[in-house]
Motif scaffolding. Structure first.
Motif, PDB file in Angstrom:
ATOM      1  N   LEU A 134     -16.943   7.346  -0.326  1.00 42.34           N
ATOM      2  CA  LEU A 134     -15.639   7.593  -0.929  1.00 42.34           C
ATOM      3  C   LEU A 134     -14.606   7.713   0.180  1.00 42.34           C
ATOM      4  O   LEU A 134     -14.740   8.583   1.067  1.00 42.34           O
ATOM      5  CB  LEU A 134     -15.653   8.885  -1.751  1.00 42.34           C
ATOM      6  N   HIS A 135     -13.565   6.892   0.147  1.00 42.39           N
ATOM      7  CA  HIS A 135     -12.583   6.898   1.224  1.00 42.39           C
ATOM      8  C   HIS A 135     -11.310   6.197   0.766  1.00 42.39           C
ATOM      9  O   HIS A 135     -11.229   5.681  -0.348  1.00 42.39           O
ATOM     10  CB  HIS A 135     -13.150   6.188   2.453  1.00 42.39           C
ATOM     11  N   GLU A 136     -10.295   6.139   1.669  1.00 44.50           N
ATOM     12  CA  GLU A 136      -9.052   5.430   1.359  1.00 44.50           C
ATOM     13  C   GLU A 136      -8.537   4.628   2.551  1.00 44.50           C
ATOM     14  O   GLU A 136      -7.400   4.167   2.540  1.00 44.50           O
ATOM     15  CB  GLU A 136      -7.977   6.407   0.863  1.00 44.50           C
ATOM     16  N   ASN A 137      -9.368   4.474   3.580  1.00 40.08           N
ATOM     17  CA  ASN A 137      -8.937   3.757   4.774  1.00 40.08           C
ATOM     18  C   ASN A 137     -10.058   2.830   5.250  1.00 40.08           C
ATOM     19  O   ASN A 137     -11.028   3.275   5.860  1.00 40.08           O
ATOM     20  CB  ASN A 137      -8.557   4.745   5.882  1.00 40.08           C
ATOM     21  N   GLN A 138      -9.899   1.542   4.965  1.00 42.83           N
ATOM     22  CA  GLN A 138     -10.949   0.581   5.284  1.00 42.83           C
ATOM     23  C   GLN A 138     -11.212   0.496   6.783  1.00 42.83           C
ATOM     24  O   GLN A 138     -12.358   0.380   7.219  1.00 42.83           O
ATOM     25  CB  GLN A 138     -10.560  -0.804   4.748  1.00 42.83           C
TER      26      GLN A 138
ATOM     27  N   ASP B  62     -19.105   0.622  -1.514  1.00 44.05           N
ATOM     28  CA  ASP B  62     -17.775   1.054  -1.094  1.00 44.05           C
ATOM     29  C   ASP B  62     -17.009   1.567  -2.307  1.00 44.05           C
ATOM     30  O   ASP B  62     -16.726   0.811  -3.233  1.00 44.05           O
ATOM     31  CB  ASP B  62     -17.053  -0.153  -0.467  1.00 44.05           C
ATOM     32  N   TRP B  63     -16.687   2.855  -2.305  1.00 43.13           N
ATOM     33  CA  TRP B  63     -15.828   3.428  -3.344  1.00 43.13           C
ATOM     34  C   TRP B  63     -14.467   3.730  -2.712  1.00 43.13           C
ATOM     35  O   TRP B  63     -14.254   4.815  -2.176  1.00 43.13           O
ATOM     36  CB  TRP B  63     -16.436   4.698  -3.936  1.00 43.13           C
ATOM     37  N   PHE B  64     -13.597   2.758  -2.738  1.00 46.02           N
ATOM     38  CA  PHE B  64     -12.233   2.930  -2.219  1.00 46.02           C
ATOM     39  C   PHE B  64     -11.420   3.668  -3.280  1.00 46.02           C
ATOM     40  O   PHE B  64     -11.261   3.180  -4.397  1.00 46.02           O
ATOM     41  CB  PHE B  64     -11.607   1.567  -1.917  1.00 46.02           C
ATOM     42  N   ILE B  65     -10.918   4.850  -2.922  1.00 44.72           N
ATOM     43  CA  ILE B  65     -10.243   5.691  -3.904  1.00 44.72           C
ATOM     44  C   ILE B  65      -8.764   5.802  -3.571  1.00 44.72           C
ATOM     45  O   ILE B  65      -8.370   6.363  -2.551  1.00 44.72           O
ATOM     46  CB  ILE B  65     -10.877   7.093  -3.957  1.00 44.72           C
TER      47      ILE B  65
ATOM     48  N   SER C  95      -9.179  11.563   3.518  1.00 45.83           N
ATOM     49  CA  SER C  95      -8.416  12.077   4.655  1.00 45.83           C
ATOM     50  C   SER C  95      -7.159  12.821   4.216  1.00 45.83           C
ATOM     51  O   SER C  95      -6.483  12.427   3.253  1.00 45.83           O
ATOM     52  CB  SER C  95      -8.016  10.912   5.566  1.00 45.83           C
ATOM     53  N   ALA C  96      -6.826  13.858   4.971  1.00 44.87           N
ATOM     54  CA  ALA C  96      -5.592  14.602   4.718  1.00 44.87           C
ATOM     55  C   ALA C  96      -4.358  13.763   4.979  1.00 44.87           C
ATOM     56  O   ALA C  96      -3.278  14.058   4.463  1.00 44.87           O
ATOM     57  CB  ALA C  96      -5.557  15.862   5.586  1.00 44.87           C
TER      58      ALA C  96
ATOM     59  N   ARG D  68      -0.804   8.501  -1.874  1.00 43.98           N
ATOM     60  CA  ARG D  68      -0.312   9.866  -2.044  1.00 43.98           C
ATOM     61  C   ARG D  68      -1.271  10.759  -2.820  1.00 43.98           C
ATOM     62  O   ARG D  68      -1.467  11.927  -2.470  1.00 43.98           O
ATOM     63  CB  ARG D  68       1.058   9.826  -2.746  1.00 43.98           C
ATOM     64  N   PHE D  69      -1.851  10.258  -3.895  1.00 45.89           N
ATOM     65  CA  PHE D  69      -2.672  11.115  -4.738  1.00 45.89           C
ATOM     66  C   PHE D  69      -4.172  10.843  -4.592  1.00 45.89           C
ATOM     67  O   PHE D  69      -4.972  11.268  -5.426  1.00 45.89           O
ATOM     68  CB  PHE D  69      -2.244  10.964  -6.202  1.00 45.89           C
ATOM     69  N   ALA D  70      -4.555  10.158  -3.533  1.00 44.84           N
ATOM     70  CA  ALA D  70      -5.972   9.882  -3.310  1.00 44.84           C
ATOM     71  C   ALA D  70      -6.809  11.164  -3.190  1.00 44.84           C
ATOM     72  O   ALA D  70      -7.905  11.240  -3.765  1.00 44.84           O
ATOM     73  CB  ALA D  70      -6.154   9.001  -2.077  1.00 44.84           C
ATOM     74  N   PRO D  71      -6.344  12.198  -2.471  1.00 44.78           N
ATOM     75  CA  PRO D  71      -7.149  13.428  -2.413  1.00 44.78           C
ATOM     76  C   PRO D  71      -7.311  14.105  -3.770  1.00 44.78           C
ATOM     77  O   PRO D  71      -8.384  14.639  -4.076  1.00 44.78           O
ATOM     78  CB  PRO D  71      -6.359  14.318  -1.440  1.00 44.78           C
ATOM     79  N   GLU D  72      -6.256  14.069  -4.583  1.00 44.43           N
ATOM     80  CA  GLU D  72      -6.348  14.693  -5.900  1.00 44.43           C
ATOM     81  C   GLU D  72      -7.348  13.948  -6.787  1.00 44.43           C
ATOM     82  O   GLU D  72      -8.154  14.568  -7.494  1.00 44.43           O
ATOM     83  CB  GLU D  72      -4.966  14.723  -6.557  1.00 44.43           C
ATOM     84  N   LEU D  73      -7.298  12.611  -6.736  1.00 40.38           N
ATOM     85  CA  LEU D  73      -8.260  11.827  -7.505  1.00 40.38           C
ATOM     86  C   LEU D  73      -9.674  12.039  -6.976  1.00 40.38           C
ATOM     87  O   LEU D  73     -10.629  12.176  -7.759  1.00 40.38           O
ATOM     88  CB  LEU D  73      -7.890  10.338  -7.443  1.00 40.38           C
ATOM     89  N   THR D  74      -9.811  12.092  -5.664  1.00 38.13           N
ATOM     90  CA  THR D  74     -11.130  12.337  -5.076  1.00 38.13           C
ATOM     91  C   THR D  74     -11.672  13.692  -5.491  1.00 38.13           C
ATOM     92  O   THR D  74     -12.878  13.836  -5.743  1.00 38.13           O
ATOM     93  CB  THR D  74     -11.047  12.252  -3.540  1.00 38.13           C
ATOM     94  N   SER D  75     -10.807  14.684  -5.575  1.00 37.61           N
ATOM     95  CA  SER D  75     -11.242  16.014  -6.023  1.00 37.61           C
ATOM     96  C   SER D  75     -11.846  15.941  -7.421  1.00 37.61           C
ATOM     97  O   SER D  75     -12.891  16.550  -7.695  1.00 37.61           O
ATOM     98  CB  SER D  75     -10.056  16.980  -6.010  1.00 37.61           C
ATOM     99  N   ALA D  76     -11.198  15.177  -8.303  1.00 42.22           N
ATOM    100  CA  ALA D  76     -11.732  15.021  -9.662  1.00 42.22           C
ATOM    101  C   ALA D  76     -13.094  14.337  -9.627  1.00 42.22           C
ATOM    102  O   ALA D  76     -14.037  14.744 -10.329  1.00 42.22           O
ATOM    103  CB  ALA D  76     -10.752  14.220 -10.515  1.00 42.22           C
ATOM    104  N   VAL D  77     -13.223  13.292  -8.800  1.00 42.65           N
ATOM    105  CA  VAL D  77     -14.494  12.563  -8.684  1.00 42.65           C
ATOM    106  C   VAL D  77     -15.591  13.476  -8.149  1.00 42.65           C
ATOM    107  O   VAL D  77     -16.717  13.500  -8.668  1.00 42.65           O
ATOM    108  CB  VAL D  77     -14.333  11.326  -7.780  1.00 42.65           C
ATOM    109  N   LEU D  78     -15.267  14.250  -7.109  1.00 40.38           N
ATOM    110  CA  LEU D  78     -16.272  15.123  -6.501  1.00 40.38           C
ATOM    111  C   LEU D  78     -16.756  16.196  -7.477  1.00 40.38           C
ATOM    112  O   LEU D  78     -17.955  16.493  -7.560  1.00 40.38           O
ATOM    113  CB  LEU D  78     -15.707  15.779  -5.243  1.00 40.38           C
TER     114      LEU D  78
END
Length: 318
Positions: free
Chosen positions: A7-11, A30-33, A54-55, A63-73
Motif C-alpha cells: 500500500l503506497h502512493e509514490n511509485q 501493487d495497491w496504489f492508494i 507517506s506523511a 491529499r487524502f491518501a493517508p485518510e483513505l489508507t487509514s480506512a483500508v488498514l
C-alpha cells in the motif's frame, strides 16, 4: 493465492522494493492508494499487507491518501489480516506530536516542542524560545519540508505575516528547540522486522530536506539528496554503529506495532542525543548502500517474504 500487498502512493519510492521482491520470487501486488473506495462488507484477500503511506503525500497531489489508507488498514485489521506497519504506524507517520509523546514515554529525549494552530499562537509560543535559535516545522510533513530556522521572534513574525508562510496541511505548526550539531550531521537508524539494520550519517550543511530516496534527485530541486559529488558524501552508512539508544528505539517500535522504520537523531556539542523523527515509510540511498554492501530494500523484501511464508503456514494449518 496469498501474496504481499504493498500500500503506497509514490511509485518512485516503491519500485526498488518491487525489484527486490521479484528477485526473491515473492508474489506481490501493487495497491496504489490515492482515490478509491473501501467496501466494508467485503472480505480482504489472503496474504500480508505492507503499508508505505507517506506523511508527505499531499505534496504529490495525493491529499487524502493517508485518510483513505487509514480506512483500508482498519478494514484489514478488522478481518485479522497480517498488516505490516498498520493503523497505529500510520497515526505516528502523520503526526510528529504523537511521535514525540511516544518517544518520551520510553525514555527517549526529544527537543522542546510546542504545537500551535493560528499565526498569533505560533508567535506567542515562540516567546518561550526568546534569546535562542529555534525552528518551525509541520506536524504532518515528510522529507523535512516546511522546516525553517529562526534567530529571533522578529524574524519569525516577518515570516508568519509574510507571503511565504507555509500553512501545514493539518494546521499544526511546531515551534521547536534548535539542536546544533558541531559537525553538521544527523544520524538515521534503520529498522526491519523491528530490529536495527544500520545507521546512516546524513550531512545537514546544505539544509533540512533530507529525503534519502534516489527519487528525490529527480523530483525535489532543493533536496540535498540531489547534490552530486558532495564531499563528504551526503549519505554515509556508519560501520558497526552501536549505541544504547537503539534498545529504546526497538521498544518504541514494538509498543506501536511498527516493523519497518527509520528513526533520526542529532547530537549537540555535549554529546546529548535528541530524537526528532520516526519515519514509517523509510527509504534508502543506493549510493551509500553500494559502498557499504548493505541493502535496506533487500532486507525489507526478505522480511516480507518470510512473513508471507509464515502466514501461509498458519492458513494451511487451519
Amino acid at each position: 493465492m496469498s501474496k504481499v500487498y504493498v500500500l503506497h502512493e509514490n511509485q518512485e519510492w516503491t519500485e526498488h522494493l518491487f525489484t527486490r521482491l521479484k528477485e526473491l520470487n515473492v508474489p506481490f501486488e501493487d495497491w496504489f492508494i490515492d482515490n478509491g473506495t473501501v467496501d466494508l462488507q467485503s472480505v480482504p484477500p489472503e496474504g500480508i499487507f505492507y503499508n508505505r503511506m507517506s506523511a508527505s503525500s499531499h505534496t504529490r497531489n495525493h491529499r487524502f491518501a493517508p485518510e483513505l489508507t487509514s480506512a483500508v488498514l482498519h478494514w484489514l485489521e478488522h478481518h485479522n489480516r497480517t498488516v505490516i506497519n498498520g493503523s497505529r504506524a500510520l497515526q505516528l507517520e502523520v503526526s510528529k506530536v504523537l511521535q514525540y509523546l511516544e518517544l518520551e514515554k520510553y525514555g527517549v529525549k526529544t527537543p522542546k516542542t510546542i504545537a500551535a494552530v493560528g499565526k498569533a499562537e505560533i508567535l506567542k509560543a515562540a516567546e518561550q524560545f526568546e534569546g535562542q535559535k529555534f525552528i518551525t516545522k509541520h506536524n504532518r510533513a515528510g522529507k523535512g519540508l516546511g522546516v525553517q530556522l529562526f534567530q529571533s521572534i522578529e524574524a519569525l513574525k516577518d515570516y508568519v505575516e509574510g507571503d511565504h508562510f507555509e500553512e501545514p496541511v493539518d494546521g499544526i505548526t511546531l515551534i521547536q528547540q534548535y539542536i546544533e550539531s558541531p559537525e553538521s550531521y544527523i544520524t538515521r537508524c534503520e529498522f526491519v522486522g523491528g530490529k536495527f539494520v544500520y545507521a546512516v550519517r546524513v550531512d545537514t550543511s546544505e539544509g533540512f530536506e533530507l529525503c534519502p530516496a534516489d527519487a528525490c534527485r529527480i523530483d525535489d530541486l532543493f533536496c540535498p539528496a540531489g547534490e552530486e559529488n558532495t564531499k563528504p558524501a551526503m549519505f554515509e552508512i556508519i560501520e558497526n554503529f552501536q549505541d544504547p539508544i537503539l534498545e529504546k528505539y526497538e521498544k518504541v517500535l514494538a509498543a506501536n506495532a511498527i516493523k519497518i522504520a527509520g528513526i533520526e537523531f542529532i547530537k549537540d556539542k555535549d554529546g546529548t542525543i535528541y530524537t526528532y523523527d520516526i519515519n514509517t515509510n523509510t527509504n534508502y540511498n543506493s549510493e551509500a548502500e553500494t559502498k557499504s554492501g548493505t541493502f535496506g530494500m533487500l532486507e525489507v523484501a526478505t522480511f516480507l517474504g518470510a512473513e508471507l511464508e509464515r502466514t501461509i503456514g498458519n492458513i494451511s494449518v487451519k
